[in-house]
Scaffold this motif. Sequence first.
Motif, PDB file in Angstrom:
ATOM      1  N   SER A 699      81.862  91.726   6.929  1.00 35.35           N
ATOM      2  CA  SER A 699      83.037  92.481   6.449  1.00 35.35           C
ATOM      3  C   SER A 699      82.399  93.312   5.431  1.00 35.35           C
ATOM      4  CB  SER A 699      84.079  92.032   5.697  1.00 35.35           C
ATOM      5  OG  SER A 699      83.671  90.959   4.616  1.00 35.35           O
ATOM      6  N   ALA A 700      82.605  94.790   5.255  1.00 29.77           N
ATOM      7  CA  ALA A 700      81.757  95.759   4.833  1.00 29.77           C
ATOM      8  C   ALA A 700      82.958  96.321   3.775  1.00 29.77           C
ATOM      9  CB  ALA A 700      81.363  96.979   5.710  1.00 29.77           C
ATOM     10  N   ASP A 701      82.374  96.882   2.697  1.00 32.66           N
ATOM     11  CA  ASP A 701      83.284  97.198   1.667  1.00 32.66           C
ATOM     12  C   ASP A 701      83.435  98.746   2.247  1.00 32.66           C
ATOM     13  OD1 ASP A 701      80.526  98.525   1.230  1.00 32.66           O
ATOM     14  OD2 ASP A 701      81.018  98.917  -0.859  1.00 32.66           O
ATOM     15  N   ARG A 702      82.642  99.512   3.062  1.00 27.13           N
ATOM     16  CA  ARG A 702      82.894 100.824   3.479  1.00 27.13           C
ATOM     17  C   ARG A 702      82.507 100.854   4.760  1.00 27.13           C
ATOM     18  NH1 ARG A 702      81.374 105.439   0.177  1.00 27.13           N
ATOM     19  NH2 ARG A 702      79.382 104.395  -0.082  1.00 27.13           N
ATOM     20  N   GLN A 703      82.883 101.083   5.882  1.00 26.52           N
ATOM     21  CA  GLN A 703      82.352 101.309   7.110  1.00 26.52           C
ATOM     22  C   GLN A 703      82.075 102.781   7.282  1.00 26.52           C
ATOM     23  OE1 GLN A 703      84.787  97.752   9.391  1.00 26.52           O
ATOM     24  NE2 GLN A 703      83.079  98.800  10.734  1.00 26.52           N
ATOM     25  N   SER A 704      82.128 103.812   6.608  1.00 27.25           N
ATOM     26  CA  SER A 704      82.125 105.154   6.667  1.00 27.25           C
ATOM     27  C   SER A 704      81.239 105.470   5.570  1.00 27.25           C
ATOM     28  CB  SER A 704      83.212 105.871   6.986  1.00 27.25           C
ATOM     29  OG  SER A 704      82.935 107.665   7.089  1.00 27.25           O
ATOM     30  N   ILE A 705      80.001 106.077   5.686  1.00 23.79           N
ATOM     31  CA  ILE A 705      79.261 106.325   4.418  1.00 23.79           C
ATOM     32  C   ILE A 705      78.605 107.703   4.563  1.00 23.79           C
ATOM     33  CG2 ILE A 705      78.921 104.014   3.462  1.00 23.79           C
ATOM     34  CD1 ILE A 705      75.976 103.920   4.762  1.00 23.79           C
ATOM     35  N   LYS A 706      78.069 108.145   3.472  1.00 24.07           N
ATOM     36  CA  LYS A 706      77.534 109.741   3.557  1.00 24.07           C
ATOM     37  C   LYS A 706      76.122 109.664   4.293  1.00 24.07           C
ATOM     38  CE  LYS A 706      80.344 111.127  -0.194  1.00 24.07           C
ATOM     39  NZ  LYS A 706      80.211 111.401  -1.545  1.00 24.07           N
ATOM     40  N   ALA A 707      75.819 110.602   4.950  1.00 20.99           N
ATOM     41  CA  ALA A 707      74.250 110.614   5.523  1.00 20.99           C
ATOM     42  C   ALA A 707      73.263 111.479   4.467  1.00 20.99           C
ATOM     43  CB  ALA A 707      74.526 111.174   6.888  1.00 20.99           C
ATOM     44  N   ASN A 708      73.298 110.872   3.527  1.00 22.32           N
ATOM     45  CA  ASN A 708      72.332 111.487   2.420  1.00 22.32           C
ATOM     46  C   ASN A 708      71.132 110.738   1.871  1.00 22.32           C
ATOM     47  OD1 ASN A 708      73.528 109.459   0.673  1.00 22.32           O
ATOM     48  ND2 ASN A 708      74.781 110.718  -0.395  1.00 22.32           N
ATOM     49  N   GLY A 709      70.825 109.810   2.601  1.00 19.38           N
ATOM     50  CA  GLY A 709      69.565 109.144   2.279  1.00 19.38           C
ATOM     51  C   GLY A 709      69.927 108.141   1.218  1.00 19.38           C
ATOM     52  N   GLU A 710      71.079 108.151   0.591  1.00 16.53           N
ATOM     53  CA  GLU A 710      71.424 107.255  -0.838  1.00 16.53           C
ATOM     54  C   GLU A 710      72.265 106.273  -0.654  1.00 16.53           C
ATOM     55  OE1 GLU A 710      71.826 110.116  -3.906  1.00 16.53           O
ATOM     56  OE2 GLU A 710      69.750 110.883  -3.520  1.00 16.53           O
ATOM     57  N   ASP A 711      73.354 106.921   0.285  1.00 16.73           N
ATOM     58  CA  ASP A 711      74.690 106.041   0.281  1.00 16.73           C
ATOM     59  C   ASP A 711      74.506 104.628   0.758  1.00 16.73           C
ATOM     60  OD1 ASP A 711      77.277 105.687  -0.422  1.00 16.73           O
ATOM     61  OD2 ASP A 711      78.406 106.776   1.268  1.00 16.73           O
ATOM     62  N   LEU A 712      75.400 103.683   0.314  1.00 15.18           N
ATOM     63  CA  LEU A 712      75.214 102.161   0.578  1.00 15.18           C
ATOM     64  C   LEU A 712      76.455 101.682   1.138  1.00 15.18           C
ATOM     65  CD1 LEU A 712      73.634 100.998  -2.468  1.00 15.18           C
ATOM     66  CD2 LEU A 712      72.372 101.464  -0.521  1.00 15.18           C
ATOM     67  N   SER A 713      76.389 100.667   2.204  1.00 15.22           N
ATOM     68  CA  SER A 713      77.701  99.837   2.520  1.00 15.22           C
ATOM     69  C   SER A 713      77.098  98.513   2.260  1.00 15.22           C
ATOM     70  CB  SER A 713      77.840  99.945   4.014  1.00 15.22           C
ATOM     71  OG  SER A 713      78.823  98.875   4.368  1.00 15.22           O
ATOM     72  N   PHE A 714      78.085  97.801   1.438  1.00 15.89           N
ATOM     73  CA  PHE A 714      77.542  96.100   1.124  1.00 15.89           C
ATOM     74  C   PHE A 714      78.326  95.439   2.030  1.00 15.89           C
ATOM     75  CE2 PHE A 714      76.619  98.896  -2.708  1.00 15.89           C
ATOM     76  CZ  PHE A 714      75.920  98.096  -3.368  1.00 15.89           C
ATOM     77  N   ILE A 715      77.678  94.732   2.785  1.00 16.99           N
ATOM     78  CA  ILE A 715      78.314  93.781   3.745  1.00 16.99           C
ATOM     79  C   ILE A 715      78.184  92.277   3.315  1.00 16.99           C
ATOM     80  CG2 ILE A 715      77.887  93.269   6.206  1.00 16.99           C
ATOM     81  CD1 ILE A 715      76.751  95.818   6.594  1.00 16.99           C
ATOM     82  N   LYS A 716      79.323  91.801   3.527  1.00 20.45           N
ATOM     83  CA  LYS A 716      79.574  90.212   2.965  1.00 20.45           C
ATOM     84  C   LYS A 716      79.534  89.719   4.237  1.00 20.45           C
ATOM     85  CE  LYS A 716      82.965  87.428   0.932  1.00 20.45           C
ATOM     86  NZ  LYS A 716      84.498  87.472   0.458  1.00 20.45           N
ATOM     87  N   VAL A 717      78.648  88.540   4.072  1.00 23.39           N
ATOM     88  CA  VAL A 717      78.509  87.540   5.244  1.00 23.39           C
ATOM     89  C   VAL A 717      78.992  86.234   5.023  1.00 23.39           C
ATOM     90  CG1 VAL A 717      76.546  86.554   6.395  1.00 23.39           C
ATOM     91  CG2 VAL A 717      76.419  88.902   5.609  1.00 23.39           C
ATOM     92  N   SER A 718      79.991  85.772   5.637  1.00 26.25           N
ATOM     93  CA  SER A 718      80.791  84.604   5.386  1.00 26.25           C
ATOM     94  C   SER A 718      80.511  83.577   6.525  1.00 26.25           C
ATOM     95  CB  SER A 718      82.243  84.926   5.285  1.00 26.25           C
ATOM     96  OG  SER A 718      82.813  85.763   4.280  1.00 26.25           O
ATOM     97  N   ILE A 719      80.013  82.333   6.303  1.00 28.75           N
ATOM     98  CA  ILE A 719      79.980  81.295   7.087  1.00 28.75           C
ATOM     99  C   ILE A 719      81.627  80.792   7.389  1.00 28.75           C
ATOM    100  CG2 ILE A 719      78.642  79.387   7.870  1.00 28.75           C
ATOM    101  CD1 ILE A 719      77.038  81.721   7.421  1.00 28.75           C
ATOM    102  N   VAL A 720      81.985  80.635   8.407  1.00 29.16           N
ATOM    103  CA  VAL A 720      83.128  80.107   8.622  1.00 29.16           C
ATOM    104  C   VAL A 720      83.606  79.189   9.646  1.00 29.16           C
ATOM    105  CG1 VAL A 720      84.402  82.345   7.656  1.00 29.16           C
ATOM    106  CG2 VAL A 720      84.108  82.034  10.308  1.00 29.16           C
ATOM    107  N   ASP A 721      84.452  78.345   9.529  1.00 30.15           N
ATOM    108  CA  ASP A 721      84.670  77.239  10.715  1.00 30.15           C
ATOM    109  C   ASP A 721      85.483  78.088  11.864  1.00 30.15           C
ATOM    110  OD1 ASP A 721      87.421  77.578  10.069  1.00 30.15           O
ATOM    111  OD2 ASP A 721      87.433  75.527   9.229  1.00 30.15           O
ATOM    112  N   GLU A 722      85.692  77.337  12.922  1.00 30.28           N
ATOM    113  CA  GLU A 722      86.357  77.784  14.287  1.00 30.28           C
ATOM    114  C   GLU A 722      87.695  78.457  13.853  1.00 30.28           C
ATOM    115  OE1 GLU A 722      86.821  76.427  18.743  1.00 30.28           O
ATOM    116  OE2 GLU A 722      86.625  74.673  17.176  1.00 30.28           O
ATOM    117  N   ASN A 723      88.382  78.065  12.823  1.00 26.90           N
ATOM    118  CA  ASN A 723      89.844  78.794  12.233  1.00 26.90           C
ATOM    119  C   ASN A 723      89.436  79.817  11.251  1.00 26.90           C
ATOM    120  OD1 ASN A 723      91.410  77.016  14.234  1.00 26.90           O
ATOM    121  ND2 ASN A 723      90.872  75.257  12.729  1.00 26.90           N
ATOM    122  N   GLY A 724      88.337  80.362  11.015  1.00 29.97           N
ATOM    123  CA  GLY A 724      88.092  81.304  10.086  1.00 29.97           C
ATOM    124  C   GLY A 724      88.002  80.998   8.610  1.00 29.97           C
ATOM    125  N   ASN A 725      88.026  79.634   8.184  1.00 32.25           N
ATOM    126  CA  ASN A 725      88.225  78.950   6.963  1.00 32.25           C
ATOM    127  C   ASN A 725      86.521  79.248   6.444  1.00 32.25           C
ATOM    128  OD1 ASN A 725      90.827  78.327   7.054  1.00 32.25           O
ATOM    129  ND2 ASN A 725      90.256  76.676   8.249  1.00 32.25           N
TER     130      ASN A 725
END
Length: 803
Positions: A699-725
């Motif tokens: 999941s990303a904090d933003r999925q649309s960012i600026k094409a300026n060579g500086e902007d960032l998207s911080f993508i959270k990586v979660s390890i979950v079970d079959e039910n999403g916990n």
Amino acid sequence: MKKFFYILLLIAISIDGFAQPKSRETINFNKSWKFSFENNEKAITNQFNDANWRVLNLPHDWSIEGQFSEQHLSTTQGGALPTGLAWYRKSFSMPMTAQNKVVWIEFDGVYRNSEVWINGHYLGKRPSGYTSFRYGLSKFLKFGKEKNIIAVKVDNSEQPNSRWYTGSGIYRNVRLVITSQIAIDKWGVFATTPKVSQEEAEIKVEVNLLNRAKKNQVVDIQNIIVDSGGKVIVSEHTKNLSLKDSTGKYFQLLKIKKPQLWSIEKPYLYKVITKVFQQNHEIDVYESTLGIRFFNIETEKGFSLNGKPTKIQGVCMHHDLGALGAAVNVRAMERQLEILKAMGCNGIRTAHNPPAPEILDLCDKMGFIVMDEAFDMWKKRKSKKDYSSDWTAWHQKDLEDFIKRDRNHPSIFMWSIGNEIREQFDSTGITITKELAQIVKKLDNTRLVTSALTENVPDKNFIFQSGALDLLGFNYKHEGYTDFLKNFPNQKFIASETASALESRGRYEMPQENIQFSSRDVKTQTRNADWTTSAYDNVAAYWGTTHEEAWKAVKNAHFISGTYVWTGFDYLGEPHPYPWPARSSYFGIIDLAGFPKDVYYMYQSEWTEKPVLHLLPHWNWEKGKTVEVWAYYSQADEVELFLNDKSLGIRKKGVNDFHVKWSVNYEVGTLKAVSRKDGKIVLTEEVKTAGKAFKIKLSADRQSIKANGEDLSFIKVSIVDENGNLVPEANHLVNFSLEGVGSIVGVDNGYQASLEPFKANYRRAFNGLCLAIVQASEKVGKITLKASAEGLQSDTIMIETTK
């Protein structure tokens, strides 16, 4: 044919991106530098061959690119990352039209001991790594097609020189500024508000001019105030001003009817546009931020903003940006402030040095009350090779530049001239405090001067005895608050540093009845095998206390203007309570990756008006274990806890309670909390027993960012079970692959003893989470990030970049 030659002429005067200079031109000078650890003094010459040097863009922190290592244990307090010495070089051309102009190079900060040359000519040295400075280039430049070479030597080899991670290199922004011979000086406009009410505000604008024309001049000055939409609100034009010397200072007074006041809730910003004319020709223009507000601090009542009593709910922040190191990135700073704002934070203390100007711009825009801090030490050292050795030669210049640079920021309410300064213990503290306060007041008498003090007994505190402080800032020792009004009559107070509680996100040890304090000697510290501390708020550094105890003391002391908690985010360095391999702090309310620890929700329940319900810990334990369950809540009268739909009772907070708790015999299933007000449900939260790790969720904090060579998207990586916990103790090694118009610029997991590099395409999860930071290129398009781990279903996320 004429048109063809005209095009060639335009190209000739637009070399390396420089158009024909206007009255003032500011050029981003961050791109295409050469970098090397090769220590060759011939690098200052234009003939030096740097073809094999690395090409990079600034800002740049070389330390964060290195490996954590015992070889760097001299910098353990600084993060156990490499330091050393390095060089930067940049080649550029100047158009012929700039020959009669004045050209400056401006550095926002270089760590440390920077020396700068242009075309082999020495420009100067700046020992401090935190101050902003500039050099004049004009008399050494070549114009037209000839190349100029700027060379910067950065020496951060003398260690230890800091108690926290500093970074290394040209880690803040650089620019070229081209002006006319007569121009507004650097930081040369200062707008103050001597009179402010809801009906009218007076704006006093001080303009400082620099005259390089070598003779007396006559100029006109115009100040225009525009609103947030660019509409002109008021303008003042003064003609035929005499500029006799190399510098001149001028004042104008403007008035705004029914001003929009800057506040925490609505940080309204005006802009002051200052223009300089000669014979009706504009020769310079300069823009400054203006926020109109008034504030007061009273001995008995504390702080008020625009007449409204307000408790400062602040945090201390070091300058590093986690996996990005000390290299300035506006989006990374903005993300930190967004997370803090959502918690209810309204104040930032820049611990313990001049910050990057961009963080102050963000505080202006987002509504934070800033304590802007200049020094961590004076003449007496704290580390063997720190700024104390440069104090005598540089402190006046550094402090003056610090005040002039930052004084137009409406978010700044107080200047701090020091943190836990060792001169507080002897009479030298009196002399130095008076000197520093005088320097500040000469440049800005609109704000309070403070210093963060450790001694709250008057006889032991010579900085207090100087009488030069407008506001007494005290670090820790909250037990002494009740005696402040007696011991310090007619004084004003701020809790400049509080808590120093210790937590590792997602690590739970059943709480003890008493607070567990760390040892004064890390070598004798009782350790967890994995170098973690419990995420329950019951562990603190020996000099501090828990978050709840610290906040309770401030909340109940009406005369304390507010608090700056140590700290908002974990930061690199100061890995108390553990030695190596711990390499970053445990103090943050939020971990190094930007994931909130549980105590975040305690502050949110106290510092905001929003309904809050947060349940801890996770619900994966061995059968029959007695688990202590806590709930933070607000906007409710009570919380009822259920285990597998069976009520475990209702709890209500007392006057000085910040959470409720239950002792629960663990069984697999669902733990549910229900908060109620007047018998009606406010919020419900569930924590379920997680099954076997099954897949990765991105999941990303933003999925649309600026094409300026500086902007960032911080993508959270979660390890979950079959039910999403979330699987609370998952530690899978996650591998990343990226396609498209971007790159992975950092990975992290918030674990204070992780020795994996920040610059990598993999990261091990810590308690179920890790982070990938993706940066846009300058191309519009799509970025696709894939995360995979052995035995888990992979996941993919797409980020769009736009102009």
